[in-house]
Write an enzyme that holds these catalytic residues in place. Structure first.
Site, short mmCIF file in Angstrom:
data_model
loop_
_atom_site.label_atom_id
_atom_site.label_comp_id
_atom_site.label_asym_id
_atom_site.label_seq_id
_atom_site.Cartn_x
_atom_site.Cartn_y
_atom_site.Cartn_z
N CYS A 241 0.81 -1.22 0.00
CA CYS A 241 0.00 0.00 0.00
C CYS A 241 0.85 1.27 0.00
O CYS A 241 0.32 2.36 -0.25
CB CYS A 241 -0.95 0.01 1.19
SG CYS A 241 -2.05 -1.41 1.18
N HIS B 54 -3.45 7.38 2.53
CA HIS B 54 -3.82 6.05 2.03
C HIS B 54 -5.19 5.71 2.59
O HIS B 54 -5.46 5.91 3.78
CB HIS B 54 -2.77 5.04 2.50
CG HIS B 54 -3.15 3.63 2.24
ND1 HIS B 54 -3.66 3.21 1.03
CD2 HIS B 54 -3.12 2.53 3.04
CE1 HIS B 54 -3.92 1.92 1.10
NE2 HIS B 54 -3.60 1.48 2.30
N ASN C 31 -10.00 -0.14 0.16
CA ASN C 31 -8.54 -0.05 0.12
C ASN C 31 -8.06 -0.59 -1.23
O ASN C 31 -8.19 -1.79 -1.49
CB ASN C 31 -7.97 -0.87 1.29
CG ASN C 31 -6.46 -0.81 1.36
OD1 ASN C 31 -5.80 -0.34 0.45
ND2 ASN C 31 -5.92 -1.29 2.48
O1 UT7 Z 1 -3.54 -1.02 3.74
C1 UT7 Z 1 -2.67 -1.82 4.44
C2 UT7 Z 1 -2.85 -1.68 5.86
N1 UT7 Z 1 -4.09 -2.28 6.29
C3 UT7 Z 1 -4.76 -1.68 7.21
O2 UT7 Z 1 -4.39 -0.62 7.61
C4 UT7 Z 1 -5.94 -2.38 7.80
C5 UT7 Z 1 -5.80 -2.34 9.28
N2 UT7 Z 1 -6.85 -3.02 10.04
C6 UT7 Z 1 -8.12 -2.60 10.04
O3 UT7 Z 1 -8.54 -1.75 9.31
C7 UT7 Z 1 -9.02 -3.22 11.11
O4 UT7 Z 1 -8.23 -3.95 12.01
C8 UT7 Z 1 -10.14 -4.13 10.56
C9 UT7 Z 1 -11.19 -3.27 9.87
C10 UT7 Z 1 -9.57 -5.12 9.58
C11 UT7 Z 1 -10.82 -4.88 11.68
O5 UT7 Z 1 -11.32 -3.98 12.67
P1 UT7 Z 1 -10.99 -4.21 14.22
O6 UT7 Z 1 -11.70 -3.17 14.95
O7 UT7 Z 1 -9.50 -4.27 14.36
O8 UT7 Z 1 -11.69 -5.60 14.50
P2 UT7 Z 1 -11.05 -6.98 14.99
O9 UT7 Z 1 -10.19 -7.57 13.94
O10 UT7 Z 1 -10.43 -6.77 16.35
O11 UT7 Z 1 -12.35 -7.85 15.15
C12 UT7 Z 1 -13.38 -7.53 16.09
C13 UT7 Z 1 -14.52 -8.50 15.92
C14 UT7 Z 1 -14.09 -9.97 15.94
O12 UT7 Z 1 -15.08 -10.71 16.61
P3 UT7 Z 1 -14.90 -11.13 18.16
O13 UT7 Z 1 -13.63 -11.95 18.19
O14 UT7 Z 1 -14.77 -9.84 18.91
O15 UT7 Z 1 -16.13 -11.89 18.44
C15 UT7 Z 1 -14.09 -10.35 14.48
O16 UT7 Z 1 -14.30 -11.73 14.28
O17 UT7 Z 1 -15.16 -8.29 14.66
C16 UT7 Z 1 -15.25 -9.56 13.97
N3 UT7 Z 1 -15.20 -9.28 12.53
C17 UT7 Z 1 -16.29 -9.00 11.79
N4 UT7 Z 1 -17.58 -8.89 12.13
C18 UT7 Z 1 -18.45 -8.58 11.15
C19 UT7 Z 1 -14.12 -9.25 11.73
N5 UT7 Z 1 -14.49 -8.95 10.47
C20 UT7 Z 1 -15.83 -8.80 10.50
C21 UT7 Z 1 -16.78 -8.48 9.51
N6 UT7 Z 1 -18.07 -8.37 9.87
N7 UT7 Z 1 -16.44 -8.25 8.23
#
Ligand code: UT7
Length: 330
Positions: A117, A254, A284
């Site tokens: 990215c 980004h 993204n």
């Molecule tokens: O461009 C390159 C760099 N990339 C980035 O900068 C991306 C960086 N990361 C992010 O943008 C975020 O971490 C995400 C959007 C990918 C995820 O958000 P988060 O607030 O960090 O959520 P998490 O991964 O901690 O997940 C929280 C919960 C989990 O459930 P439990 O374990 O709390 O029950 C996940 O299983 O959300 C769940 N989850 C979803 N729920 C509904 C993960 N993906 C989804 C989804 N829909 N699509």
């Protein structure tokens, strides 16, 4: 004695495939909701390329616009550099060579850069160096991605985040520092490589039958490092150039996650009106995300010659970088 030559961002162009994949569409494919996606990422929809539409095809469409807007012909281009993590071919031939060929550009330097990215900032850095070396005059840089080709559409933690698209720019020359690329800083830390990866190569895992087929990301860990790294990085580039955030006309980050952009914006005390946001409509698009966002602001007639732009990016590797640019185009 001749005046010093600076590198200048002369034009911008972009292309987004027509097909839209909305959050509602994704609700039918994986266990997710529009509400969750919007709240956690700011993304509402993303674009998906056709099966026979390659990364190079997206790049060519963006490039044609950038070349035209710079008032150039393809014969004026003396280098083509492409940043992508979804090349047409695995490493060879370079997507830059294919883009050059499809544009009818021959006998010039052409190569790809793998910086995920942060790719657009990396190729900007290379183009600036090549221009200021005095050897090159007009370099076409392209960030192009067909990320849908490496996504697992049964994995809700990744498939909701990414989209396809391309952005391109012409980096040319100027003697006017107020129309030049002022500064670029880029960096990387391979200790974090395992947190964000595309499919493994057979060269690394010759006996591995179950080669990883899709992009994999430890989202939450990436998120935390991205926020910390980017906030430090933009503060550093401003202070290195004795600038305040109030001098920036357009912040073009980004477009990975609205919450990451907001964290950096708040750290800089930077108004949302001056922040270019496209994450809601394209998701993204990795190396294409910054030039696509810049193109959007340009087409909305927000960016004009001499405006000061601040760019920042973070991605797999990890790689990151930022840049201060006085826009040098029409
Ligand atoms: O461009 C390159 C760099 N990339 C980035 O900068 C991306 C960086 N990361 C992010 O943008 C975020 O971490 C995400 C959007 C990918 C995820 O958000 P988060 O607030 O960090 O959520 P998490 O991964 O901690 O997940 C929280 C919960 C989990 O459930 P439990 O374990 O709390 O029950 C996940 O299983 O959300 C769940 N989850 C979803 N729920 C509904 C993960 N993906 C989804 C989804 N829909 N699509």
């Amino acid at each position: 004695m001749s005046n010093k030559i600076f590198a200048s961002l002369k034009s911008i162009g972009a292309y987004a495939p027509k097909k839209i994949l909305s959050n509602k569409d994704l609700e039918k494919m994986v266990d997710t909701s529009d509400e969750w996606i919007v709240q956690r990422t700011g993304i509402k929809e993303r674009r998906i390329a056709l099966d026979d539409e390659l990364t190079s095809d997206l790049g060519v469409k963006a490039s044609k616009l950038a070349i035209k807007r710079a008032g150039l012909k393809t014969r004026d281009i003396d280098a083509v550099i492409c940043a992508t993590l979804t090349p047409d071919f695995l490493c060879m031939p370079a997507t830059a060579c294919i883009i050059a060929s499809k544009l009818g550009i021959k006998n010039v330097l052409a190569f790809d850069v793998s910086a995920a990215c942060s790719g657009f900032i990396y190729i900007l850095y290379l183009a600036k160096s090549l221009i200021e070396s005095g050897v090159h005059k007009n370099i076409l840089i392209v960030g192009a991605e067909k990320l849908s080709s490496v996504l697992d559409y049964t994995d809700r933690s990744t498939c909701i985040l990414f989209g396809d698209g391309a952005g391109a720019a012409i980096i040319g020359t100027t003697e006017n520092k107020k129309e030049a690329i002022l500064d670029i800083q880029i960096s990387a830390d391979g200790d974090y490589a395992h947190l964000l990866m595309t499919p493994r190569s057979r060269a690394t895992y010759p006996k591995d039958e179950k080669i990883l087929q899709y992009l994999q990301m430890a989202g939450n860990e990436v998120f935390k490092v991205a926020v910390k790294t980017l906030t430090n990085d933009v503060v550093e580039i401003l202070s290195k150039n004795n600038m305040r955030s109030s001098q920036i006309d357009h912040f073009i980050p980004h477009q990975a996650n609205l919450r990451i952009i907001s964290a950096v914006r708040e750290k800089l005390d930077f108004p949302i009106e001056k922040t270019v946001l496209t994450v809601h409509k394209y998701g993204n698009t990795s190396a294409a995300s910054i030039p696509m966002a810049m193109n959007e602001a340009y087409e909305d007639k927000k960016i004009k010659r001499g405006d000061l732009l601040l760019l920042d990016a973070f991605g797999g590797g990890f790689t990151w970088g930022s840049s201060l640019i006085y826009f040098g185009g029409e």
